[in-house]
Design a protein around this motif. Structure first.
Motif, PDB file in Angstrom:
ATOM      1  N   ASP A  29       0.779  -1.201  -0.086  1.00  0.00           N
ATOM      2  CA  ASP A  29       0.042   0.062   0.059  1.00  0.00           C
ATOM      3  C   ASP A  29       0.788   1.148   0.071  1.00  0.00           C
ATOM      4  N   ASN A  75     -18.664   5.065 -14.045  1.00  0.00           N
ATOM      5  CA  ASN A  75     -17.440   4.238 -14.180  1.00  0.00           C
ATOM      6  C   ASN A  75     -16.843   4.131 -15.313  1.00  0.00           C
ATOM      7  N   GLN A  99     -11.096   3.873  -6.961  1.00  0.00           N
ATOM      8  CA  GLN A  99     -11.142   3.642  -5.375  1.00  0.00           C
ATOM      9  C   GLN A  99     -10.429   4.674  -4.536  1.00  0.00           C
ATOM     10  N   ASN A 100     -10.077   5.727  -4.890  1.00  0.00           N
ATOM     11  CA  ASN A 100      -9.647   6.883  -4.141  1.00  0.00           C
ATOM     12  C   ASN A 100      -9.973   8.285  -4.815  1.00  0.00           C
ATOM     13  N   LYS A 106      -6.162   4.978  -8.237  1.00  0.00           N
ATOM     14  CA  LYS A 106      -6.448   3.882  -7.918  1.00  0.00           C
ATOM     15  C   LYS A 106      -7.625   3.353  -8.380  1.00  0.00           C
ATOM     16  N   LEU A 107      -7.759   2.376  -9.301  1.00  0.00           N
ATOM     17  CA  LEU A 107      -8.914   1.779  -9.632  1.00  0.00           C
ATOM     18  C   LEU A 107      -8.719   0.186  -9.460  1.00  0.00           C
ATOM     19  N   LYS A 108      -9.990  -0.351  -9.698  1.00  0.00           N
ATOM     20  CA  LYS A 108     -10.242  -1.745  -9.458  1.00  0.00           C
ATOM     21  C   LYS A 108     -10.966  -2.092 -10.653  1.00  0.00           C
ATOM     22  N   PRO A 120     -18.211  -6.884  -5.578  1.00  0.00           N
ATOM     23  CA  PRO A 120     -16.864  -6.416  -5.414  1.00  0.00           C
ATOM     24  C   PRO A 120     -15.814  -7.510  -5.074  1.00  0.00           C
ATOM     25  N   ARG A 123     -11.636  -8.529  -8.864  1.00  0.00           N
ATOM     26  CA  ARG A 123     -11.229  -7.121  -9.399  1.00  0.00           C
ATOM     27  C   ARG A 123      -9.892  -6.944  -9.171  1.00  0.00           C
ATOM     28  N   ASP A 125      -6.160  -4.872  -9.500  1.00  0.00           N
ATOM     29  CA  ASP A 125      -5.712  -3.621  -9.002  1.00  0.00           C
ATOM     30  C   ASP A 125      -5.162  -2.724 -10.223  1.00  0.00           C
ATOM     31  N   TRP A 127      -3.123   0.727 -10.710  1.00  0.00           N
ATOM     32  CA  TRP A 127      -2.768   2.098  -9.989  1.00  0.00           C
ATOM     33  C   TRP A 127      -2.035   2.761 -11.148  1.00  0.00           C
TER      34      TRP A 127
END
Length: 185
Positions: A29, A75, A99-100, A106-108, A120, A123, A125, A127
């Motif tokens: 992270d 989305n 996601q942020n 940051k996406l999923k 959810p 999915r 990552d 980034w």
């Protein structure tokens, strides 16, 4: 006594495993993403210039592209295309979830069937690690450092820019000995 010692050993081993997993996760992270992504500028077609191997891209031989657009629920629709060695077009449509917000870095991404994509699960990552101010070149990766892509608005990228982005990935801890350079025809 033997049972008691065995239980203690199992408990200590379990604690070590959990602590190690927590540290590995915490370290993942810590990978910095870009400060801000204007999704409207990021949308459109991107050409893959380089990538780390990814199992579902094994069939991709050349002309790998991703096209991003906003869908009706806000989305990002992901339309990935590539050609295999026989010239057959492969396409995969997915959806990316930020996601942020409001950083949008940051996406999923999910490639599940659209009817269950809202769940959810499954999915990956996505980034955004480096992005030039004109939204012409991007470095995208996963926080576990397993997957990485260099994307460009054009099929060919100046070698010095490619080297800059790959060197930045190295500073983040990505191993690049298995990097694949995408062919464009």
């Amino acid at each position: 006594m033997l049972k008691s010692n065995f239980r203690r050993l199992l408990l200590i081993g379990g604690v070590i495993v959990l602590a190690s997993a927590a540290l590995v996760h915490a370290g993942n992270d810590d990978i910095p993403t870009v400060q801000q992504v204007d999704l409207n500028k990021y949308l459109g077609e991107w050409h893959e210039v380089a990538r780390k191997p990814l199992y579902f891209q094994k069939m991709c031989d050349y002309n790998v592209t991703a096209n991003y657009s906003l869908n009706s629920n806000g989305n990002v629709q992901v339309d990935n295309k590539c050609f295999d060695k026989n010239g057959k077009l492969n396409q995969s449509i997915g959806e990316a979830f930020v996601q942020n917000t409001p950083k949008n870095s940051k996406l999923k991404v999910s490639f599940l069937p659209s009817i269950i994509r809202w769940l959810p699960i499954a999915r990956g990552d996505y980034w955004i690690l480096k992005l030039d101010e004109n939204y012409q070149t991007a470095l995208v990766g996963t926080p576990n450092k397993k997957y990485l892509w260099v994307l460009s608005r054009t099929p060919q990228l100046d070698q010095s820019i490619l080297d800059e982005y790959l060197n930045y990935a190295k500073t983040l801890g990505y191993e690049l000995n298995d990097i694949i350079y995408t062919q464009h025809k």
